[in-house]
Motif scaffolding. Structure first.
Motif, mmCIF file in Angstrom:
data_model
loop_
_atom_site.group_PDB
_atom_site.id
_atom_site.type_symbol
_atom_site.label_atom_id
_atom_site.label_comp_id
_atom_site.label_asym_id
_atom_site.label_seq_id
_atom_site.Cartn_x
_atom_site.Cartn_y
_atom_site.Cartn_z
ATOM 1 N N VAL A 34 0.854 -1.186 0.000
ATOM 2 C CA VAL A 34 0.000 0.000 0.000
ATOM 3 C C VAL A 34 0.890 1.237 0.000
ATOM 4 O O VAL A 34 1.887 1.294 0.738
ATOM 5 C CB VAL A 34 -0.928 0.014 1.243
ATOM 6 N N ASP A 35 0.537 2.214 -0.812
ATOM 7 C CA ASP A 35 1.217 3.503 -0.835
ATOM 8 C C ASP A 35 1.245 4.063 0.588
ATOM 9 O O ASP A 35 0.219 4.112 1.268
ATOM 10 C CB ASP A 35 0.461 4.440 -1.778
ATOM 11 N N LYS A 36 2.412 4.486 1.041
ATOM 12 C CA LYS A 36 2.586 4.961 2.418
ATOM 13 C C LYS A 36 1.621 6.103 2.761
ATOM 14 O O LYS A 36 1.201 6.241 3.910
ATOM 15 C CB LYS A 36 4.035 5.401 2.629
ATOM 16 N N ALA A 37 1.246 6.911 1.782
ATOM 17 C CA ALA A 37 0.313 8.011 2.020
ATOM 18 C C ALA A 37 -1.067 7.505 2.453
ATOM 19 O O ALA A 37 -1.872 8.274 2.978
ATOM 20 C CB ALA A 37 0.183 8.872 0.760
ATOM 21 N N TYR A 38 -1.331 6.207 2.255
ATOM 22 C CA TYR A 38 -2.638 5.629 2.576
ATOM 23 C C TYR A 38 -2.570 4.634 3.728
ATOM 24 O O TYR A 38 -3.561 3.983 4.034
ATOM 25 C CB TYR A 38 -3.241 4.974 1.324
ATOM 26 N N TRP A 39 -1.427 4.514 4.377
ATOM 27 C CA TRP A 39 -1.312 3.627 5.535
ATOM 28 C C TRP A 39 -2.248 4.112 6.637
ATOM 29 O O TRP A 39 -2.424 5.307 6.852
ATOM 30 C CB TRP A 39 0.112 3.613 6.074
ATOM 31 N N GLY A 40 -2.872 3.186 7.320
ATOM 32 C CA GLY A 40 -3.732 3.515 8.450
ATOM 33 C C GLY A 40 -5.140 3.949 8.083
ATOM 34 O O GLY A 40 -5.930 4.284 8.964
ATOM 35 N N LEU A 41 -5.479 3.933 6.804
ATOM 36 C CA LEU A 41 -6.816 4.376 6.370
ATOM 37 C C LEU A 41 -7.773 3.220 6.094
ATOM 38 O O LEU A 41 -8.939 3.448 5.792
ATOM 39 C CB LEU A 41 -6.708 5.253 5.116
ATOM 40 N N GLY A 42 -7.280 1.981 6.153
ATOM 41 C CA GLY A 42 -8.140 0.827 5.914
ATOM 42 C C GLY A 42 -7.939 0.158 4.569
ATOM 43 O O GLY A 42 -8.626 -0.816 4.263
ATOM 44 N N VAL A 43 -7.015 0.657 3.763
ATOM 45 C CA VAL A 43 -6.769 0.055 2.447
ATOM 46 C C VAL A 43 -6.225 -1.358 2.609
ATOM 47 O O VAL A 43 -6.695 -2.299 1.962
ATOM 48 C CB VAL A 43 -5.809 0.916 1.601
ATOM 49 N N LYS A 68 5.389 -3.776 12.761
ATOM 50 C CA LYS A 68 4.354 -4.063 13.769
ATOM 51 C C LYS A 68 2.941 -3.838 13.250
ATOM 52 O O LYS A 68 2.030 -4.606 13.563
ATOM 53 C CB LYS A 68 4.581 -3.223 15.034
ATOM 54 N N SER A 69 2.735 -2.793 12.454
ATOM 55 C CA SER A 69 1.370 -2.529 11.976
ATOM 56 C C SER A 69 0.897 -3.604 11.012
ATOM 57 O O SER A 69 -0.263 -4.017 11.052
ATOM 58 C CB SER A 69 1.267 -1.138 11.338
ATOM 59 N N ALA A 70 1.782 -4.104 10.157
ATOM 60 C CA ALA A 70 1.402 -5.191 9.247
ATOM 61 C C ALA A 70 1.095 -6.456 10.030
ATOM 62 O O ALA A 70 0.093 -7.130 9.766
ATOM 63 C CB ALA A 70 2.502 -5.454 8.226
ATOM 64 N N LEU A 71 1.935 -6.783 11.004
ATOM 65 C CA LEU A 71 1.692 -7.978 11.814
ATOM 66 C C LEU A 71 0.363 -7.874 12.549
ATOM 67 O O LEU A 71 -0.388 -8.850 12.629
ATOM 68 C CB LEU A 71 2.835 -8.205 12.799
ATOM 69 N N ALA A 72 0.052 -6.693 13.073
ATOM 70 C CA ALA A 72 -1.224 -6.508 13.772
ATOM 71 C C ALA A 72 -2.393 -6.697 12.813
ATOM 72 O O ALA A 72 -3.398 -7.340 13.161
ATOM 73 C CB ALA A 72 -1.278 -5.125 14.413
ATOM 74 N N LEU A 73 -2.276 -6.176 11.598
ATOM 75 C CA LEU A 73 -3.329 -6.363 10.601
ATOM 76 C C LEU A 73 -3.515 -7.840 10.294
ATOM 77 O O LEU A 73 -4.635 -8.354 10.323
ATOM 78 C CB LEU A 73 -3.003 -5.606 9.313
ATOM 79 N N TYR A 74 -2.428 -8.536 10.009
ATOM 80 C CA TYR A 74 -2.536 -9.952 9.656
ATOM 81 C C TYR A 74 -3.151 -10.771 10.791
ATOM 82 O O TYR A 74 -4.012 -11.614 10.559
ATOM 83 C CB TYR A 74 -1.170 -10.523 9.268
ATOM 84 N N ARG A 75 -2.722 -10.498 12.014
ATOM 85 C CA ARG A 75 -3.301 -11.215 13.158
ATOM 86 C C ARG A 75 -4.788 -10.904 13.301
ATOM 87 O O ARG A 75 -5.581 -11.790 13.620
ATOM 88 C CB ARG A 75 -2.552 -10.857 14.441
ATOM 89 N N SER A 76 -5.179 -9.668 13.056
ATOM 90 C CA SER A 76 -6.582 -9.272 13.228
ATOM 91 C C SER A 76 -7.512 -9.952 12.229
ATOM 92 O O SER A 76 -8.707 -10.069 12.489
ATOM 93 C CB SER A 76 -6.733 -7.754 13.131
ATOM 94 N N VAL A 77 -6.982 -10.397 11.090
ATOM 95 C CA VAL A 77 -7.819 -11.098 10.114
ATOM 96 C C VAL A 77 -7.633 -12.612 10.179
ATOM 97 O O VAL A 77 -8.151 -13.336 9.347
ATOM 98 C CB VAL A 77 -7.619 -10.575 8.669
ATOM 99 N N LEU A 136 12.167 -12.454 9.679
ATOM 100 C CA LEU A 136 10.866 -12.640 9.042
ATOM 101 C C LEU A 136 9.972 -13.482 9.927
ATOM 102 O O LEU A 136 10.395 -14.496 10.474
ATOM 103 C CB LEU A 136 11.010 -13.333 7.684
ATOM 104 N N VAL A 137 8.730 -13.045 10.051
ATOM 105 C CA VAL A 137 7.710 -13.797 10.765
ATOM 106 C C VAL A 137 6.927 -14.579 9.718
ATOM 107 O O VAL A 137 6.392 -13.995 8.767
ATOM 108 C CB VAL A 137 6.763 -12.857 11.554
ATOM 109 N N LEU A 138 6.881 -15.896 9.862
ATOM 110 C CA LEU A 138 6.149 -16.758 8.943
ATOM 111 C C LEU A 138 4.737 -16.918 9.500
ATOM 112 O O LEU A 138 4.550 -17.281 10.658
ATOM 113 C CB LEU A 138 6.836 -18.120 8.830
ATOM 114 N N MET A 139 3.741 -16.618 8.666
ATOM 115 C CA MET A 139 2.356 -16.653 9.124
ATOM 116 C C MET A 139 1.509 -17.454 8.155
ATOM 117 O O MET A 139 1.819 -17.550 6.970
ATOM 118 C CB MET A 139 1.801 -15.226 9.255
ATOM 119 N N ARG A 140 0.434 -18.023 8.701
ATOM 120 C CA ARG A 140 -0.504 -18.785 7.866
ATOM 121 C C ARG A 140 -1.919 -18.513 8.336
ATOM 122 O O ARG A 140 -2.153 -18.162 9.486
ATOM 123 C CB ARG A 140 -0.190 -20.277 7.925
ATOM 124 N N LEU A 141 -2.836 -18.679 7.400
ATOM 125 C CA LEU A 141 -4.260 -18.503 7.677
ATOM 126 C C LEU A 141 -4.992 -19.712 7.144
ATOM 127 O O LEU A 141 -4.908 -20.013 5.949
ATOM 128 C CB LEU A 141 -4.788 -17.237 7.008
#
Length: 182
Positions: free
Chosen positions: A105-114, A138-147, A169-174
């Motif tokens: 996501v374009d940094k100008a749009y971080w934190g807006l819900g994109v 941290k913000s990406a990890l929080a987003l991934y965990r929240s979904v 690197l944090v390895l994550m799965r859903l």
């Protein structure tokens, strides 16, 4: 795979999410180069690839025609501000249930819900989505965990940044619903 949805961002602007088409090739290349220059958390630096607008157009054409892969684009005021993709890990029987998930996501749009909106790309019929994220992001990890993504491991020397040296690197799965047809 076709997808289209309009959401309202936290700042009140409309954001259109849709699958990319061949006509979006140059715009996708531009946002790729921009987002990869804005952060040290993505896989490559902008000058490390040889992608062209034609390459991106073909990628989007293939993903739109695919039954199990997708590249979603987020548009605000007619411009692409982010993208997310689901790519099959492999076609062999033992691994065809797995897909890799990537987002920028374009940094100008971080934190807006994109970013949260782009996580809908996960609806491509797989049993498991996988991703790797830089531990300092941290913000990406929080987003991934929240979904629903969960950590299953770490690679302490996963990236070697020009700016900061080794990045863990944090390895994550859903886990997703088992599709009726695979």
């Amino acid at each position: 795979m076709n997808y289209r949805k309009i959401i309202t961002l936290k700042d009140g602007r409309a954001c259109t999410l849709r699958n990319g088409t061949a006509e979006d090739g140059q715009a996708l290349l531009d946002i790729f180069n921009l987002t990869h220059a804005q952060t040290d958390y993505l896989l490559t630096y902008p000058e490390e690839h040889s992608y062209t607008a034609e390459y991106e157009a073909e990628l989007l054409r293939r993903k739109t025609a695919s039954v199990d892969e997708i590249e979603l684009l987020a548009f605000v005021d007619g411009a692409i501000v982010g993208s997310a993709g689901v790519t099959c890990v492999g076609r062999k029987e033992k691994i065809r249930h797995r897909a890799e998930f990537g987002i920028s996501v374009d940094k100008a749009y971080w934190g807006l819900g994109v970013g949260r909106a782009l996580t809908c790309a996960r609806t491509a019929g797989y049993v498991q989505l996988e991703l790797e994220a830089v531990a300092e992001n941290k913000s990406a990890l929080a987003l991934y965990r929240s979904v629903g993504f969960v950590e299953y491991g770490r690679n302490p020397k996963g990236f070697r940044s020009r700016l900061t040296g080794w990045q863990e690197l944090v390895l994550m799965r859903l886990e997703l619903e088992w599709p009726s047809v695979m």
